[in-house]
Enzyme design. Structure first.
Site, PDB file in Angstrom:
ATOM      1  CD  GLU A 328      -1.536  -0.157   3.607  1.00  0.00           C
ATOM      2  OE1 GLU A 328      -1.563   0.570   4.485  1.00  0.00           O
ATOM      3  OE2 GLU A 328      -1.912  -1.311   3.630  1.00  0.00           O
ATOM      4  CD  GLN A 329       3.237   1.112   3.423  1.00  0.00           C
ATOM      5  OE1 GLN A 329       2.983  -0.003   2.623  1.00  0.00           O
ATOM      6  NE2 GLN A 329       2.662   0.943   4.806  1.00  0.00           N
TER       7      GLN A 329
END
Length: 523
Positions: A328-329
């Site tokens: 997700e980063q």
């Protein structure tokens, strides 16, 4: 264009009652010096008062980067909307922000990270808020907690159910940010920002646009300043016309406990032999069984916990590049890192800004997701976001709800019981003494994943433990694969107090999972 100022000068421009959006992921990309300056200004002046902060991903950790704890002060912080919060070991003191949450001293919300990024986009474009199915029938849904973490938040709802075009949606009305605080590596004299030492772009650009479009203040913390015109235009991630103030912090950490690792920012490529393999043990066995769901050419999302070991399983099998990982980063490909560097990857193929990564996740473009669980109930609901006794041991939902909302296939991994005495050899796993409590419960404390919603959508869901592989069917949890050495009636049905059934045609898993040698996985 961005003017170079001290941190105290920059935060001196923040008004009482401001809505401040912060770009960060724990210590990764955290503009800690600016947050510290806000807290110090409040201690001196009692301003700014009653601010609201928005954190799509957590700001700060429990290991040296205070982040949001700098501003966790009565009178200063009034409301927090965060995808996640600082979390860590029970051996460490509870963070100040968690004290404020549990003592109802701040209105605190846990909003899925992707939805928070969506809210910035909608506010920037002056559209009427976020309409989404992400979070239906979970704690995000106003029919449950509506994202509220305490009574003070419950009294001020931020989401409602609406009917549109014959279907049910969740609607998050716009929240317009006044201030953006982000972090980059380099600023030139015109405020243009590049990210060459960062492990992710996160959402700084979208957050800055949301603030600029609403006439607000954008503060960028950087490691260094260079001459105007010296940055390669293609490297500029946030252009200077969006930036008001530049604050220099030469000592900013790259991520948790990491001053700087060039492999995290893609400036060098590590030899594949330099990565540590998963330590042999029961958690590795669980991760191995999870890895067996993969096929070559797939793209898979990865979460924290046991699931984070799955890429190391493929590395040990000699097929590190058989699957593309997406986190997700924003990192895509390479080797997702574990421990303090979780959320980063080495040898990545590329870095996608988090808001775009979440569009990909919410629309279920990937083949499957590997996630962990704290507890599972008889309906297949999963909790990863709330532990009432020690809340700061979990960070909240983060991107979990966005990822699972429409995923075609989800593989949850975790322990069947907490604290059981287990014994393992190459022939099997045996329970020598039962645990303190089962993680298979009647009703989870927090519904982070809805089993009911999964059945409605036809999602394929597996729960892999040290004792069995369970699947979600119309009646709940059913064990379809049994670990060698496990007594199904005693260690599964009995230990779960009858909450888990054993399939009549359940099979025994291969002892290859238990060997202290590669198990022979091939794409």
């Amino acid at each position: 264009m961005g003017t170079i100022v001290s941190a105290s000068e920059a935060v001196g421009k923040i008004a009482d009652g401001a809505v401040i959006t912060v770009s960060s992921s724990s210590a990764l990309g955290c503009p800690d010096s600016v947050l510290k300056a806000i807290g110090e200004r409040f201690d001196r002046e009692q301003h700014p008062k009653n601010i609201t902060t928005i954190h799509p991903i957590a700001a700060g950790d429990m290991y040296g980067v205070k982040g949001i704890d700098h501003i966790a002060k009565d009178g200063l912080l009034d409301t927090v909307l965060a995808g996640s919060y600082p979390s860590g070991s029970s051996n460490l003191p509870m963070p100040e922000i968690w004290k404020m949450v549990v003592e109802d001293r701040v209105a605190a919300y846990n909003v899925p990270s992707g939805i928070l990024f969506d809210m910035h986009r909608e506010a920037a474009a002056r559209r009427p808020g976020v309409m989404t199915k992400v979070g239906l029938k979970t704690f995000v849904d106003p029919e449950r907690e509506g994202c509220a973490m305490n009574d003070r938040a419950a009294g001020a709802p931020i989401v409602r159910r609406v009917e549109f075009d014959g279907d049910t949606w969740l609607h998050f009305p716009n929240i317009y940010p006044d201030v953006c605080i982000l972090r980059a590596t380099t600023a030139d004299e015109r405020g243009n920002l590049t990210y060459e030492h960062e492990g992710a772009y996160l959402g700084g650009l979208e957050q800055a646009i949301a603030v600029r479009n609403n006439g607000g203040l954008v503060i960028a913390q950087v490691e260094r300043v260079t001459a105007a015109g010296s940055l390669r235009p293609h490297d500029v991630r946030v252009p200077g016309h969006l930036v008001d103030c530049v604050v220099v912090d030469e000592d900013q950490k790259q991520t948790c406990e990491t001053p700087y690792d060039p492999a995290i920012s893609g400036q060098v490529m590590r030899p594949w032999s330099s990565f540590e393999l998963a330590e042999h043990g029961i958690e590795k066995v669980i991760a191995r069984r999870a890895a067996m769901e993969l096929r070559g050419g797939m793209t898979a999302n990865l979460g924290f916990g046991i699931s984070a070991m799955v890429p190391r399983i493929l590395l040990e099998e000699g097929h590190h590049d058989a699957v593309t990982w997406a986190i997700e980063q924003g990192a895509v490909g390479g080797m997702p890192l574990t421990g303090f560097a979780f959320g980063c990857a080495s040898n990545a193929d590329g870095y996608v800004p988090s808001p775009q990564q979440f569009i990909y996740f919410q629309g279920a473009g990937f083949d499957m997701s590997f996630l962990s669980f704290l507890e599972v109930d008889v309906q297949g609901n999963v909790n990863v976001s709330k532990l009432g006794k020690k809340p700061y041991l979990t960070a909240g939902c983060g991107g979990f709800v966005d990822i699972t909302a429409h995923a075609r296939k989800i593989v949850f991994s975790g322990w069947f019981e907490a604290g059981a005495q287990m014994e393992m050899d190459e022939a099997g796993i045996r329970v020598r003494a039962p645990g303190k409590f089962t993680k298979m419960v009647d009703r989870v404390e927090h519904v982070t994943f809805s089993g009911e919603r999964a059945r409605e959508q036809g999602q394929e869901v597996l729960y892999i433990t040290e004792r069995c592989v369970m699947r979600l069917d119309d009646k709940g949890l059913i064990a379809t694969e049994i670990m060698p050495g496990i007594d199904p009636e005693r260690d599964i049905v009995g230990a779960s107090e009858g909450r888990v059934r054993v399939a009549e045609n359940a099979v025994t898993m291969s002892t290859k999972l238990l060997a202290d040698a590669p198990m022979g996985w091939t794409p």
